[in-house]
Design an enzyme around this catalytic site. Structure first.
Site, short mmCIF file in Angstrom:
data_model
loop_
_atom_site.label_atom_id
_atom_site.label_comp_id
_atom_site.label_asym_id
_atom_site.label_seq_id
_atom_site.Cartn_x
_atom_site.Cartn_y
_atom_site.Cartn_z
N GLU A 157 6.15 55.71 -21.23
CA GLU A 157 4.91 56.08 -20.56
C GLU A 157 4.41 54.84 -19.70
OE1 GLU A 157 1.94 58.65 -22.23
OE2 GLU A 157 0.62 58.41 -20.39
N GLU A 161 2.59 57.88 -31.43
CA GLU A 161 2.42 56.89 -30.66
C GLU A 161 2.45 55.70 -31.08
OE1 GLU A 161 -1.14 57.10 -28.18
OE2 GLU A 161 -0.55 59.20 -27.33
N ASP A 186 -1.37 65.63 -27.55
CA ASP A 186 -2.84 65.60 -27.95
C ASP A 186 -3.32 65.54 -26.55
OD1 ASP A 186 -2.06 63.03 -27.33
OD2 ASP A 186 -3.11 62.00 -28.95
O1 KIV Z 1 -0.14 63.95 -24.93
C1 KIV Z 1 0.78 63.92 -24.22
O2 KIV Z 1 0.62 65.02 -23.36
C2 KIV Z 1 1.85 63.10 -23.98
C3 KIV Z 1 2.61 63.14 -22.82
C4 KIV Z 1 1.94 62.50 -21.90
C5 KIV Z 1 4.01 62.52 -23.39
O3 KIV Z 1 1.87 62.28 -24.94
#
Ligand code: KIV
Length: 289
Positions: free
Chosen positions: A189, A119, A48
């Site tokens: 992250e 997430e 996202d």
């Molecule tokens: O949305 C994204 O690009 C992510 C990565 C940073 C893992 O969640």
């Protein structure tokens, strides 16, 4: 370089167990996804982050299901070897169980993704329940802990997470819960390297780090960061492996200059007409004048 066979969930687990690193990159369109796949990356994440790096939003919160599916479809058409993971956007899984499963299912049924990413799962959010519901419906799901951009405002912005012993403990517990809830892997992250390494050691499923040190089972970067297509935000972990921003600006400036000078297009870059036909056509028009 010969590429290994098509990536599967068991092959990712096999990589963890044999100590071989997993690679994941984001991609949002057909052209880049095709190059990423040709380069032998294991997982292509339609993150996202598309909202911030490709659509110009100020955060990922604005990204919708329809926008995600649109980009996932383009990436799916390009990728034949890697696993394609669609990122579930804000509010697409923090809703009823039925709606969560329906939304996750759309990534597979409509966009052809192999898996989804969710997430959260730390603290008060409902992500763990969402993961359980999605995995329970037979949809492969990748978790995401540490800095979770969809709720970054709640933790005061894009900051290092799990900095003290208590927070590190909470992260570890959340990781173990997400594993139990059915995640096939976990993105970590922006957490200290020793915390990510310990979580990695304790989990049976692979961890994929971003800003989480080298002790994870794999690494992920946002493709724009890797290519040096700089946006407004430059986290220290986002190493540019190229500087395409400069290359692109130079190419565009050159195009502009050559058009303005009249040196583009040249004769070789233009199409001629059969001389007889041209003469005929000119004659016809000269009579009409
Ligand atoms: O949305 C994204 O690009 C992510 C990565 C940073 C893992 O969640």
């Amino acid at each position: 370089m010969a590429l290994p066979e098509k990536v599967t969930l068991p092959s990712l687990l096999e990589k963890k167990n044999s100590g071989r690193k997993i690679t994941m990159l984001t991609a949002y369109d057909y052209a880049i996804a095709s190059l990423v796949d040709q380069a032998g990356i294991d997982l292509v994440l339609v993150g996202d982050s598309v909202g911030m790096v490709a659509l110009g939003y100020s955060s990922t919160v604005s990204v919708t299901m329809d926008e995600m599916l649109h980009h996932c479809k383009a990436v799916r058409r390009a990728v034949s070897r890697a696993l394609v993971v669609g990122d579930m956007p804000f509010m697409s899984f923090n809703c009823s169980r039925e709606q969560t499963i329906r939304n996750a299912g759309r990534f597979l049924q409509e966009a052809g993704c192999d898996a989804v990413k969710v997430e959260g799962g730390q603290g008060s959010d409902d992500s763990e329940a969402a993961v359980r519901a999605i995995a329970g419906a037979g949809i492969p799901v990748l978790g995401h802990l540490g800095l979770t951009p969809q709720t970054a405002a709640r933790v005061g912005g894009f900051k290092l997470q799990a900095k003290d012993a208590q927070a590190a403990d909470q992260l570890l517990s959340a990781a173990l819960r997400l594993e139990k809830a059915g995640c096939f892997g976990l993105v970590l992250e922006c957490v200290p390297a020793p915390v990510a390494a310990e979580v990695t050691r304790r989990l049976k499923i692979p961890t994929i780090g971003i800003g989480a040190g080298s002790g994870c089972d794999g690494q992920v970067l946002v493709i724009n960061d890797l290519l040096g297509l700089k946006g407004d935000f430059h986290p220290r972990f986002a190493r540019p492996f190229a500087q395409l921003d400069r290359t692109i600006i130079k190419a565009v400036q050159q195009f502009r200059a050559e058009v303005e000078k009249g040196t583009f297009p040249s004769d070789r870059e233009s199409y001629a007409m059969d001389p007889k036909q041209l003469a005929l056509w000119k004659k016809k028009w000269s009579k009409k004048k």
